[in-house]
Design an enzyme around this catalytic site. Structure first.
Site, PDB file in Angstrom:
ATOM      1  CG  ASN A 186     -40.622  24.152  31.720  1.00  0.00           C
ATOM      2  OD1 ASN A 186     -39.967  23.210  31.315  1.00  0.00           O
ATOM      3  ND2 ASN A 186     -41.031  24.254  32.975  1.00  0.00           N
ATOM      4  CD  GLU A 218     -42.875  23.764  45.083  1.00  0.00           C
ATOM      5  OE1 GLU A 218     -42.329  24.897  45.058  1.00  0.00           O
ATOM      6  OE2 GLU A 218     -42.736  22.935  44.160  1.00  0.00           O
ATOM      7  CB  CYS A 275     -41.969  27.234  34.760  1.00  0.00           C
ATOM      8  SG  CYS A 275     -43.262  26.049  34.388  1.00  0.00           S
ATOM      9  CG  HIS A 276     -44.475  25.484  40.131  1.00  0.00           C
ATOM     10  ND1 HIS A 276     -43.756  24.431  39.583  1.00  0.00           N
ATOM     11  CD2 HIS A 276     -44.269  25.419  41.466  1.00  0.00           C
ATOM     12  CE1 HIS A 276     -43.155  23.767  40.550  1.00  0.00           C
ATOM     13  NE2 HIS A 276     -43.447  24.346  41.711  1.00  0.00           N
ATOM     14  CE1 TYR A 297     -42.749  34.630  33.925  1.00  0.00           C
ATOM     15  CE2 TYR A 297     -43.831  35.816  35.703  1.00  0.00           C
ATOM     16  CZ  TYR A 297     -43.810  34.779  34.798  1.00  0.00           C
ATOM     17  OH  TYR A 297     -44.846  33.878  34.764  1.00  0.00           O
TER      18      TYR A 297
END
Length: 188
Positions: free
Chosen positions: A124, A159, A132-133, A100
């Site tokens: 979002n 991912e 945003c993940h 962040y």
């Protein structure tokens, strides 16, 4: 403005895609039981045909054949600050994570602005599409996610950015990543 929507089955559950018919842009991509997620309202029109490209790109993403989305967003969503934060999210590459604090620094809100960045990220409206993940705590922990922590972990694992309960430190494309200690690394 005519609001259109469709539903899309995904590994995260049924996604609700919402768009602006006039602009052809996405307004929202949300998951069931999402904090602040869209719900179908009276006057909205179900229009699966309006989301052909979004459905194709989401299918390719979940099949492991797409790492970035190229979809138009409906104009006017969010405050100027939120839009700056959301643009920074789009810079985070597939398979990478950032803190962040990195996002706050990126948008010129370092220090006390980290909390405001977290709030903007939480608002979002385009989950998955605007990644945003990929934002985690400076200590490498998952932290919040409007779609729920289990979905955030599932996306990051998919991912290759999360394994064994922690960030992998993988720097996708050498652009941005998080070192084992949770600090943003790489170019950016």
């Amino acid at each position: 403005m005519t609001t259109v929507y469709t539903r899309f089955d995904s590994p995260l559950g049924e996604l609700l895609l919402v768009g602006d018919e006039a602009s052809g842009g996405l307004l929202s991509v949300s998951v069931p039981e999402q904090k602040g997620g869209a719900v179908v309202l009276a006057g909205w029109r179900e229009a699966p045909e309006a989301f052909g490209e979004a459905r194709a790109q989401l299918s390719a993403y979940f099949a492991g054949r797409r790492t970035r989305f190229e979809l138009p967003h409906a104009p006017g969503a969010g405050t100027e600050f939120q839009r700056r934060v959301w643009r920074a999210l789009e810079e985070i590459p597939y398979g990478g994570t950032v803190s962040y604090g990195w996002v706050a620094e990126r948008v010129g809100a370092a220090g006390a602005g980290v909390r405001a960045v977290g709030t903007a990220i939480g608002r979002n409206p385009l989950l998955v599409v605007r990644p945003c993940h990929r934002v985690i705590g400076a200590d490498g922990s998952l932290r919040g996610y409007a779609g729920g922590p289990e979905r955030k972990e599932r996306l990051l694992t998919f991912e290759g950015a999360w394994a064994g309960g922690r960030a992998t430190g993988h720097e996708a494309g050498g652009a941005v990543g998080v070192a084992a200690g949770g600090r943003a690394t790489g170019r950016g």
